[in-house]
Design a protein around this motif. Sequence first.
Motif, PDB file in Angstrom:
ATOM      1  N   SER A 123      11.328  38.368  66.775  1.00  6.70           N
ATOM      2  CA  SER A 123      12.669  38.940  66.884  1.00  6.70           C
ATOM      3  C   SER A 123      13.205  39.316  65.507  1.00  6.70           C
ATOM      4  CB  SER A 123      13.609  37.947  67.570  1.00  6.70           C
ATOM      5  OG  SER A 123      14.914  38.461  67.602  1.00  6.70           O
ATOM      6  N   ARG A 125      11.476  39.982  62.809  1.00  7.84           N
ATOM      7  CA  ARG A 125      10.673  41.101  62.292  1.00  7.84           C
ATOM      8  C   ARG A 125      11.064  42.428  62.957  1.00  7.84           C
ATOM      9  NH1 ARG A 125       9.549  38.977  58.124  1.00  7.84           N
ATOM     10  NH2 ARG A 125       7.673  37.791  57.727  1.00  7.84           N
ATOM     11  N   SER A 126      11.499  42.375  64.198  1.00 11.27           N
ATOM     12  CA  SER A 126      11.886  43.610  64.875  1.00 11.27           C
ATOM     13  C   SER A 126      13.165  44.189  64.275  1.00 11.27           C
ATOM     14  CB  SER A 126      12.071  43.369  66.370  1.00 11.27           C
ATOM     15  OG  SER A 126      13.257  42.646  66.628  1.00 11.27           O
ATOM     16  N   ARG A 127      13.933  43.357  63.606  1.00 10.23           N
ATOM     17  CA  ARG A 127      15.197  43.809  63.027  1.00 10.23           C
ATOM     18  C   ARG A 127      15.126  44.038  61.518  1.00 10.23           C
ATOM     19  NH1 ARG A 127      16.326  40.652  67.272  1.00 10.23           N
ATOM     20  NH2 ARG A 127      17.994  41.255  68.671  1.00 10.23           N
ATOM     21  N   ARG A 129      12.092  44.052  59.597  1.00 12.87           N
ATOM     22  CA  ARG A 129      10.743  44.454  59.204  1.00 12.87           C
ATOM     23  C   ARG A 129      10.024  43.407  58.369  1.00 12.87           C
ATOM     24  NH1 ARG A 129      13.249  49.446  57.598  1.00 12.87           N
ATOM     25  NH2 ARG A 129      12.496  49.098  55.511  1.00 12.87           N
TER      26      ARG A 129
END
Length: 167
Positions: A123, A125-127, A129
């Motif tokens: 989660s 990393r999805s925001r 990077r």
Amino acid sequence: MVEGDKEHKANKDAGRRATLVLVSKYPTPGSSKTRLIPALGEALAAQLAMAMLQDLLQRFSIEDPAGEFRKVFVYAPPSAGPSVNKMLKDLGLDKTWDAEPVSSGTPLRESGLTTILEAALASARSRERDGAVIFVGMDTPELPWSEVVAARSSAEKDGKAYICPVA
């Protein structure tokens, strides 16, 4: 501005803001600080857990006034969502902390911690990077902010894990 601060500013500007993840069960009587229940009783043990949780949420917000860290509170059980949102709003932290239930949908005790942390990492990393992700448990009420900053610096510099030493 010192060299490390320049590097951190460049990382933040490049969309690599660090994420601080606080993982906790939402404190409730009978399921919080269960090892303390014989000495304190269910209600007082839950009050202690709530005080520790709220202290960390507030303190880490104060320690990071510029919002250099994205702050995420990962909680269990997912059904505690309305209580979590109310608590954050009552503390004036609803704009500072993102609340996310554990993704597995099961209580923290029954979920593998690895699964919970992997989902929280995905989660984050999805925001953000490539930004550093720092995990903290609510059982660390005296964790100095300097250790959170050291963890971020270590991850950004070497791409390695940083484990806070226990005093």
